[in-house]
Design a protein around this motif. Structure first.
Motif, PDB file in Angstrom:
ATOM      1  N   LYS A 191       0.863  -1.186   0.000  1.00  0.00           N
ATOM      2  CA  LYS A 191       0.000   0.000   0.000  1.00  0.00           C
ATOM      3  C   LYS A 191       0.895   1.231   0.000  1.00  0.00           C
ATOM      4  O   LYS A 191       1.486   1.584   1.015  1.00  0.00           O
ATOM      5  CB  LYS A 191      -0.910   0.000   1.231  1.00  0.00           C
ATOM      6  N   LEU A 192       1.025   1.849  -1.157  1.00  0.00           N
ATOM      7  CA  LEU A 192       1.751   3.110  -1.265  1.00  0.00           C
ATOM      8  C   LEU A 192       0.738   4.237  -1.178  1.00  0.00           C
ATOM      9  O   LEU A 192      -0.201   4.282  -1.963  1.00  0.00           O
ATOM     10  CB  LEU A 192       2.506   3.195  -2.594  1.00  0.00           C
ATOM     11  N   SER A 193       0.913   5.111  -0.244  1.00  0.00           N
ATOM     12  CA  SER A 193      -0.035   6.209  -0.094  1.00  0.00           C
ATOM     13  C   SER A 193       0.323   7.398  -0.986  1.00  0.00           C
ATOM     14  O   SER A 193      -0.472   8.297  -1.159  1.00  0.00           O
ATOM     15  CB  SER A 193      -0.095   6.660   1.370  1.00  0.00           C
ATOM     16  N   ASP A 194       1.500   7.359  -1.560  1.00  0.00           N
ATOM     17  CA  ASP A 194       1.996   8.477  -2.356  1.00  0.00           C
ATOM     18  C   ASP A 194       2.048   8.077  -3.829  1.00  0.00           C
ATOM     19  O   ASP A 194       2.551   7.011  -4.164  1.00  0.00           O
ATOM     20  CB  ASP A 194       3.394   8.862  -1.864  1.00  0.00           C
ATOM     21  N   SER A 195       1.558   8.911  -4.701  1.00  0.00           N
ATOM     22  CA  SER A 195       1.568   8.611  -6.133  1.00  0.00           C
ATOM     23  C   SER A 195       2.825   9.133  -6.824  1.00  0.00           C
ATOM     24  O   SER A 195       2.936   9.046  -8.036  1.00  0.00           O
ATOM     25  CB  SER A 195       0.326   9.195  -6.807  1.00  0.00           C
ATOM     26  N   ASN A 255       0.043   4.655  -6.130  1.00  0.00           N
ATOM     27  CA  ASN A 255      -0.918   4.466  -5.039  1.00  0.00           C
ATOM     28  C   ASN A 255      -2.148   3.648  -5.460  1.00  0.00           C
ATOM     29  O   ASN A 255      -3.018   3.392  -4.634  1.00  0.00           O
ATOM     30  CB  ASN A 255      -1.310   5.791  -4.398  1.00  0.00           C
ATOM     31  N   ASP A 256      -2.202   3.192  -6.707  1.00  0.00           N
ATOM     32  CA  ASP A 256      -3.249   2.270  -7.156  1.00  0.00           C
ATOM     33  C   ASP A 256      -2.876   0.816  -6.870  1.00  0.00           C
ATOM     34  O   ASP A 256      -3.735  -0.061  -6.870  1.00  0.00           O
ATOM     35  CB  ASP A 256      -3.482   2.388  -8.671  1.00  0.00           C
ATOM     36  N   SER A 272      -1.938  -2.771  -5.303  1.00  0.00           N
ATOM     37  CA  SER A 272      -2.352  -3.520  -4.115  1.00  0.00           C
ATOM     38  C   SER A 272      -1.444  -4.712  -3.832  1.00  0.00           C
ATOM     39  O   SER A 272      -1.407  -5.198  -2.708  1.00  0.00           O
ATOM     40  CB  SER A 272      -3.800  -3.982  -4.264  1.00  0.00           C
TER      41      SER A 272
END
Length: 181
Positions: free
Chosen positions: A85-89, A155-156, A158
């Protein structure tokens, strides 16, 4: 003194531009705290066999995916994967340092757009018996299904998987480093 401060801020800035995927202090989980797991085509009736391991050799600590990939009985893959899970794009790609035996190897990414089990984004790469760095921009990943969007952002994502796939062969893929850039 001014030079040292400038150098420090430049190095700090460069380090913050990437995000390691591997947690070599706790190799059974990634840096997001999610477990790595081995999966083969047996989940769909295939006959491929293998494993992933965390190994030390000289000063190198690395992951190894190895096994026998067979297309018998509609199979043809082995992989190790983990959720993330990357919260940053801001990240634009994946950089890996790899070696191994000749074969068809891939990175598979699942996103919020890949609902069905056979949907993913894929990038193929080649290896040799020497370590080499492969930079993979997200825009170079290919979608597996026509209903998926063509592109995705960091951030897309999974999950990520390192995969030996496609034909009958003895697979051995070593991955020393993996980071998002």
């Amino acid at each position: 003194m001014r030079f040292i401060l400038v150098l420090f801020f430049c190095l700090t800035s460069l380090q913050s531009q990437s995000k390691n995927l591997f947690n070599k202090n706790q190799p059974e989980v990634n840096t997001f705290g999610n477990s790595w797991e081995f999966v083969s085509d047996k989940v769909m009736g295939g006959l491929s066999e293998g494993q992933y391991q965390f190994l030390s050799q000289k000063n190198d600590k690395f992951y190894r995916l190895n096994g026998i990939v067979t297309t018998e009985n509609n199979g043809g893959f082995i992989q190790f994967r983990s959720k993330l899970k990357l919260s940053d794009s801001k990240y634009r790609g994946l950089k890996i340092k790899v070696r191994g035996d000749k074969g068809s190897y891939s990175v598979h990414v699942r996103t919020k757009y890949t609902i069905l089990p056979w949907q993913y984004y894929c990038h193929n790469f080649k290896v040799s018996d020497k370590w080499k760095v492969v930079e993979i921009p997200f825009e170079s990943f290919e979608k597996s299904h026509s209903f998926q969007p063509s592109k995705f952002k960091a951030n897309d994502m999974s999950s990520i998987a390192f995969v030996a796939i496609g034909f009958d062969f003895a697979a051995k893929l070593d991955i020393l480093e993996a980071s998002f850039y």
